[in-house]
Structures are given as C-alpha cells and as structure tokens.
Design an enzyme around this catalytic site. Structure first.
Site, mmCIF file in Angstrom:
data_model
loop_
_atom_site.group_PDB
_atom_site.id
_atom_site.type_symbol
_atom_site.label_atom_id
_atom_site.label_comp_id
_atom_site.label_asym_id
_atom_site.label_seq_id
_atom_site.Cartn_x
_atom_site.Cartn_y
_atom_site.Cartn_z
ATOM 1 N N GLN A 117 10.527 1.208 16.086
ATOM 2 C CA GLN A 117 10.885 0.078 15.217
ATOM 3 C C GLN A 117 12.308 0.203 14.665
ATOM 4 O OE1 GLN A 117 8.216 -1.868 12.148
ATOM 5 N NE2 GLN A 117 9.287 -0.415 10.844
ATOM 6 N N SER B 251 0.877 7.302 5.810
ATOM 7 C CA SER B 251 0.762 5.948 6.331
ATOM 8 C C SER B 251 -0.202 5.169 5.453
ATOM 9 C CB SER B 251 0.220 5.997 7.767
ATOM 10 O OG SER B 251 -0.260 4.717 8.141
ATOM 11 N N LYS C 216 9.254 7.455 10.814
ATOM 12 C CA LYS C 216 7.827 7.368 11.166
ATOM 13 C C LYS C 216 7.593 6.303 12.247
ATOM 14 C CE LYS C 216 3.282 6.923 10.588
ATOM 15 N NZ LYS C 216 2.994 5.542 10.449
ATOM 16 N N ARG D 92 -2.294 3.244 6.453
ATOM 17 C CA ARG D 92 -3.599 3.193 7.136
ATOM 18 C C ARG D 92 -4.434 4.446 6.906
ATOM 19 N NH1 ARG D 92 -3.115 -1.001 11.304
ATOM 20 N NH2 ARG D 92 -0.931 -1.583 11.404
ATOM 21 N N ALA E 244 0.877 -1.183 0.000
ATOM 22 C CA ALA E 244 0.000 0.000 0.000
ATOM 23 C C ALA E 244 0.914 1.232 0.000
ATOM 24 C CB ALA E 244 -0.966 0.010 1.177
ATOM 25 N N HIS F 43 7.151 5.661 1.647
ATOM 26 C CA HIS F 43 7.905 4.464 1.246
ATOM 27 C C HIS F 43 8.862 4.813 0.087
ATOM 28 C CE1 HIS F 43 4.083 2.344 2.687
ATOM 29 N NE2 HIS F 43 5.021 1.809 3.434
HETATM 30 P P1 AMP Z 1 5.367 -0.280 6.384
HETATM 31 O O1 AMP Z 1 4.941 -0.631 5.011
HETATM 32 O O2 AMP Z 1 4.352 0.524 7.130
HETATM 33 O O3 AMP Z 1 5.889 -1.457 7.147
HETATM 34 O O4 AMP Z 1 6.601 0.701 6.215
HETATM 35 C C1 AMP Z 1 7.762 0.304 5.525
HETATM 36 C C2 AMP Z 1 8.861 1.278 5.823
HETATM 37 O O5 AMP Z 1 8.472 2.588 5.379
HETATM 38 C C3 AMP Z 1 9.143 1.403 7.330
HETATM 39 O O6 AMP Z 1 10.547 1.515 7.534
HETATM 40 C C4 AMP Z 1 8.415 2.674 7.692
HETATM 41 O O7 AMP Z 1 8.958 3.320 8.823
HETATM 42 C C5 AMP Z 1 8.614 3.504 6.442
HETATM 43 N N1 AMP Z 1 7.601 4.554 6.363
HETATM 44 C C6 AMP Z 1 6.256 4.407 6.495
HETATM 45 N N2 AMP Z 1 5.645 5.592 6.428
HETATM 46 C C7 AMP Z 1 6.625 6.525 6.267
HETATM 47 C C8 AMP Z 1 6.646 7.944 6.149
HETATM 48 N N3 AMP Z 1 5.526 8.665 6.193
HETATM 49 N N4 AMP Z 1 7.832 8.560 5.980
HETATM 50 C C9 AMP Z 1 8.989 7.839 5.943
HETATM 51 N N5 AMP Z 1 9.042 6.495 6.059
HETATM 52 C C10 AMP Z 1 7.873 5.850 6.217
#
Ligand code: AMP
Length: 286
Positions: free
Chosen positions: A155, A187, A151, A189, A32, A37
């Site tokens: 983690q 995000s 973000k 979400r 998503a 990302h």
């Molecule tokens: P996720 O798909 O939510 O697991 O996120 C994958 C990676 O993208 C993780 O390292 C997150 O911290 C990073 N990420 C998600 N949202 C953001 C954002 N708004 N800005 C920078 N990195 C992000």
C-alpha cells in the site's frame, strides 16, 4: 484537539493555519486505533506544526461487504487516544462528504503493475479504492507530509507511485511496523482473533524472521517460499501467499541473478476467519 466531520470545516481551519506557514502532517486511518497508528501520529507531531489524523472506514477498498460490516469501529476510544498523544486535528468525514454525488470515483492511475500481485491479486479493486481515497484526502488536506505504515508494504509503495505519477507535491514517510511483544504486527483486526488464534498468530513474524536467516544462508527464494507456506499451514491457519519480492518493483526474484538491493518477504494468512498480513525486509533497508 479539534474535531471536524465536514470537509469544508476542516479546510477553513487548515487555510487559516496555513496563513501562518504552519506545516501539516497527515495520517489516514480506518480507526480502531492501536499503538501502530499512534506511532505514525507521534512521528508527524515531531515533524510538523499541525497533525491531522482521519478516521474513515473507506467502503471502496473493501471487496466483501461482510468484511466491511465486521470491521471494528471504536470512534469514542479513538478520539481519546488521539487527544492523549497530542494530535491537533481529528477528521471523521461521512461517506457522502468524501464521495459527493458527481464526484469522479473512476480515477484510474497507472500503478506500474504494483497492484497486480499479492494483496492486489487476492483483493481485486482494493488498491483502486485505496488510491481513490488517499487522493481525495490529499486534495482536501494538502499536507506537507503523509505518514504511512510499513505494515501495509504494498500500500505505501502504491501511494508513493500514485504521488509520483500524478506529480503531487507531497512527501511520503513510511513508519516501521509496531509489534506486540510476541512479534505479531499490531492491527485493528487482531481484536477479532479468538484466544487460540491470537496465541498462534506470532507464527507470521517467526516465519518471516526465519526466512531472513535462510536467505542470508543462501537458500533460494522459491525454496524459502515453499518452506514458509508449509510452516504456516497449521490447524486453524491457512497461508494465502508468502512472496519474496524486489522491494521496489514487487516482482519475484530471478533465482540465477544477483539478489535485488532491497528484498522483502510479504505474507497473508487466514487465522480462522481473520485475514492477517505482515512483511519483513530480508535484505537492504527501506
Ligand atoms: P489502517 O487503519 O489499517 O488503514 O491503517 C492506517 C495506517 O496505519 C496505515 O498507513 C497502516 O499501514 C498504518 N499501520 C497499521 N498498523 C500498523 C503497525 N502495526 N505499525 C505501523 N503502522 C501501522
């Protein structure tokens, strides 16, 4: 862009690339995809010869099946976005290939208490799942550089700790949070927010910014936390925590002593049925 769905196929490709001494950057995601990302992907492209992005909704880091089921999945669009920014490799493994029968899923790593508070307290077992999947990905991809988003502050710190404890040879690059125009952290979400909740959701970032001003003025962290929880308690909004912590240990700040070198405010808020998280360094640089 190359697309791989199987671990052995990705590994054969990367082994061939490594013969030419090409450096590999890796971005694990749950798909998503949004501009946040893609900022990680772009950073990797600027620092490595091969950039690998994975899309895998990892079941072991969800504590509620309903959350896992509801998690947005848009693989077709994701692949288009990755190709458009010039990502070299997309890796979309199946659960059976990530966790084959007999694979040790009980990896226990001493996370020095970094997983005890905030997201760790609210989502038991979540960070064990994160550590497990990141370790599995690192074993498969063996990148020079791993890109994580600020973000998810807790983690990225936990992943760094895991790499330190296991003495793994990977550099972790933390990329700053990409935000919407009104300040809402991007995000996956966010698409689940209804119109009203979306309009109000900028309150997380506004509260974080106000907390920074208050800390600079000399207000005590615990008073700022109390104020922030109240400020974000609004119709349809329910803050879960607002914690001002030492940015390295994630421990609460003692009021009487000097402020830590790096101070970060982290928050989680329910906007209707959607749980949003955000954070902001209030003092010092990451
Ligand atoms: P996720 O798909 O939510 O697991 O996120 C994958 C990676 O993208 C993780 O390292 C997150 O911290 C990073 N990420 C998600 N949202 C953001 C954002 N708004 N800005 C920078 N990195 C992000």
């Amino acid at each position: 862009m190359q697309l791989f769905k199987r671990v052995d196929q990705l590994q054969s490709f990367l082994n061939a690339e490594r013969v030419n001494n090409r450096s590999v950057g890796f971005i694990p995601t749950m798909g998503a995809l949004h501009a946040g990302h893609l900022s990680l992907v772009k950073r990797s492209l600027s620092e490595n010869q091969i950039t690998v992005a994975s899309i895998f909704v990892n079941p072991t880091q969800f504590n509620e099946t309903s959350d896992l089921d509801r998690y947005p999945r848009t693989p077709g669009k994701d692949l288009q976005k990755l190709a458009k920014v010039g990502c070299n490799v997309a890796f979309l493994p199946e659960v059976e290939d990530m966790y084959p029968p007999g694979h040790n899923t009980e990896l226990k790593i001493d996370l020095s208490g970094l997983d005890a508070r905030m997201e760790g307290a609210q989502r038991p077992g979540h960070f064990d799942g994160v550590a497990q999947v990141v370790k599995r990905f690192l074993d498969i991809v063996q990148p020079e550089n791993l890109y994580m988003g600020q973000k998810d502050y807790q983690q990225q710190l936990i992943v760094k700790q895991m790499i330190r404890v296991l003495d793994l040879p990977y550099r972790v690059v933390t990329v700053q949070t990409a935000r919407e125009e009104d300040g809402l952290a991007m995000s996956s979400r966010n698409v689940l927010l209804d119109t009203e909740a979306r309009q109000k959701a900028a309150i997380l970032y506004q509260t974080l910014q106000e907390a920074k001003k208050r800390l600079i003025k000399g207000e005590l962290p615990k008073d700022i936390e109390t104020w922030a929880m109240k400020a974000m308690t609004q119709p349809g909004f329910r803050p879960e925590y607002f914690s001002i912590v030492d940015g390295y240990s994630l421990q609460p700040l003692p009021d009487q002593e000097e402020l830590a070198e790096l101070v970060v405010a982290c928050t989680a808020v329910w906007a209707g049925e959607v749980r949003l998280i955000d954070n902001l360094p209030l003092r010092g640089n990451m």
